[in-house]
Design an enzyme around this catalytic site. Structure first.
Site, PDB file in Angstrom:
ATOM      1  N   CYS A  11       0.974  -1.514   0.091  1.00 50.44           N
ATOM      2  CA  CYS A  11       0.155  -0.224  -0.087  1.00 50.44           C
ATOM      3  C   CYS A  11       1.118   1.052   0.003  1.00 50.44           C
ATOM      4  O   CYS A  11       0.582   2.329   0.815  1.00 50.44           O
ATOM      5  CB  CYS A  11      -1.277  -0.185   1.230  1.00 50.44           C
ATOM      6  SG  CYS A  11      -1.697  -1.429   1.246  1.00 50.44           S
ATOM      7  N   ASP A  13       2.745   4.683  -0.566  1.00 52.11           N
ATOM      8  CA  ASP A  13       1.856   5.910  -1.197  1.00 52.11           C
ATOM      9  C   ASP A  13       2.146   6.328  -3.045  1.00 52.11           C
ATOM     10  O   ASP A  13       1.161   6.592  -3.424  1.00 52.11           O
ATOM     11  CB  ASP A  13       3.186   7.700  -0.965  1.00 52.11           C
ATOM     12  CG  ASP A  13       2.421   8.369  -1.262  1.00 52.11           C
ATOM     13  OD1 ASP A  13       1.247   8.753  -0.684  1.00 52.11           O
ATOM     14  OD2 ASP A  13       3.021   9.532  -2.623  1.00 52.11           O
ATOM     15  N   ARG A  18      -1.178   7.013  -7.056  1.00 53.52           N
ATOM     16  CA  ARG A  18      -1.266   7.289  -8.752  1.00 53.52           C
ATOM     17  C   ARG A  18      -1.645   6.024  -9.845  1.00 53.52           C
ATOM     18  O   ARG A  18      -2.300   6.176 -10.400  1.00 53.52           O
ATOM     19  CB  ARG A  18       0.470   7.150  -9.513  1.00 53.52           C
ATOM     20  CG  ARG A  18       0.983   8.677  -8.861  1.00 53.52           C
ATOM     21  CD  ARG A  18       1.824   9.368  -9.154  1.00 53.52           C
ATOM     22  NE  ARG A  18       2.228   9.836 -11.209  1.00 53.52           N
ATOM     23  CZ  ARG A  18       3.075  10.550 -11.415  1.00 53.52           C
ATOM     24  NH1 ARG A  18       4.058   9.850 -10.973  1.00 53.52           N
ATOM     25  NH2 ARG A  18       2.457  10.814 -12.472  1.00 53.52           N
ATOM     26  N   SER A  36      -1.605  -6.497   2.562  1.00 52.89           N
ATOM     27  CA  SER A  36      -0.478  -5.712   3.131  1.00 52.89           C
ATOM     28  C   SER A  36      -0.929  -6.783   3.978  1.00 52.89           C
ATOM     29  O   SER A  36      -1.159  -7.874   4.805  1.00 52.89           O
ATOM     30  CB  SER A  36      -1.149  -4.775   3.700  1.00 52.89           C
ATOM     31  OG  SER A  36      -0.603  -4.004   4.506  1.00 52.89           O
ATOM     32  N   LYS A  96      10.344   0.680  -9.276  1.00 59.17           N
ATOM     33  CA  LYS A  96      11.538   0.785 -10.209  1.00 59.17           C
ATOM     34  C   LYS A  96      12.988   1.067  -8.807  1.00 59.17           C
ATOM     35  O   LYS A  96      11.712   1.729  -7.668  1.00 59.17           O
ATOM     36  CB  LYS A  96      12.235   2.088 -10.950  1.00 59.17           C
ATOM     37  CG  LYS A  96      11.333   3.104 -10.445  1.00 59.17           C
ATOM     38  CD  LYS A  96      11.919   3.888  -9.623  1.00 59.17           C
ATOM     39  CE  LYS A  96      11.870   5.289  -8.968  1.00 59.17           C
ATOM     40  NZ  LYS A  96      12.363   5.826  -8.128  1.00 59.17           N
TER      41      LYS A  96
END
Length: 335
Positions: A11, A13, A18, A36, A96
């Protein structure tokens, strides 16, 4: 064709802000569930995203109604859970850097290829159409022969407890903001880049990780790329390509808002032009590209492997001696 059914491991940010909205908005994907280790965090995130909550990453990977997973976990956990997802028969979009070890990245690429699965790294800016325009200008000789490249991605200081300040979780500017200018250099100059020099400067809480860096790369023809990145700076997100007859400048290059018109400037000896390009949602473009790749079983972009090798060489050239991140350390934080 049916939409690609997506599950999310964690979870973070970036997932909440996004990626989850993009999975919902893309007609080629269906957001099914988010997992989670913390049941409450899973419920909260899933409720906001309009999908199911799952407790535990293994439980999500075991679900037969999920075709692909997105992995936004701390960098130190990427290799472990990307590998687990591939072995569970899922396509993977990994945040990434895909891993912090080029050997692990190559291993995962081979595992995906051998399993007939798609593996992608979530470097989103390469999917924004503005960079295709820049590539076309360069290829058409708009600035003559390329003579140099410069890129910067820096962000203001983070909260002291941010995971990007934790070396055990794969923190540091090189793995976070540094990926962008390195990938941009590969995107425009090609894979044959070598490290001519590198500096990583430690800072932040306990001075445990690199919070800024500067790198000089060069290609086989001698063209140099000057890269700057950091986690304790005024915001900067740009690149410039110098040529024998002109200059291309791109501002807000790496994380432009979806509604922001691109800022691409072309300068030549007797003229300067701001190109009128339409806004684009690079997050949505990235998700659509991932869905399309999963349908065809496309292999990992070779640029990901080149990037992994280059990041490792930069780390070594800078003489950074911090301990490598470990999955065991990363499990201490629920996500």
């Amino acid at each position: 064709m049916d939409a690609l059914r997506i599950g999310v491991l964690g979870c973070a940010d970036i997932a909440r802000r996004r990626m989850l909205p993009a999975f919902r908005a893309c007609p080629d994907t269906e957001l099914v569930a988010v997992a989670s280790r913390d049941p409450g965090r899973a419920e909260e995130t899933a409720a906001a995203a309009g999908c199911e909550a799952v407790t535990g990453y293994d439980a999500l990977l075991a679900r037969p109604d999920i075709d692909a997973v997105y992995v936004p976990l701390p960098a130190a956990l990427h290799a472990t859970w990307v590998r687990a997802a591939l072995r569970a028969g899922k396509h993977v979009l990994g945040e990434k850097p895909l891993t912090t070890d080029p050997a692990a990245t190559a291993e995962l690429a081979a595992l995906a290829a051998g399993s007939g699965l798609t593996l992608r790294e979530n470097v989103m800016f390469v999917h924004h159409p503005q960079h295709a325009v820049v590539r076309r200008l360069v290829a058409d000789g708009a600035i003559g022969e390329v003579r140099g490249f410069r890129a910067a991605f820096t962000v203001p200081r983070l909260a002291d407890d941010d995971i990007r300040y934790d070396p055990a979780l794969g923190g540091g500017a090189l793995w976070d903001t540094g990926v962008y200018p390195v990938r941009a250099a590969l995107h425009f100059l090609g894979p044959g880049l070598e490290v001519a020099g590198a500096v990583l400067t430690r800072g932040g809480p306990g001075r445990a990780v690199d919070t800024s860096g500067a790198v000089l790369l060069r290609d086989v023809t001698g063209v140099a790329a000057q890269l700057t990145f950091g986690l304790d700076h005024a915001y900067r997100s740009s690149y410039e390509i110098w040529g024998s007859a002109g200059l291309i400048t791109v501002d807000r290059a790496f994380t432009p808002p979806a509604g922001l018109p691109p800022r691409v400037r072309l300068e030549r000896r007797d003229s300067a032009e701001d190109l009128a390009l339409p806004p684009a949602d690079q997050v949505l473009h990235t998700v659509a590209d991932f869905a399309a790749a999963c349908r065809t079983g496309a292999p990992l972009d070779p640029a990901v492997l080149a990037q992994a090798r280059l990041l490792d060489r930069i780390h070594r050239a800078a003489g950074n001696t911090r301990p490598a991140p470990t999955a065991a350390a990363a499990t201490e934080r629920p996500t």
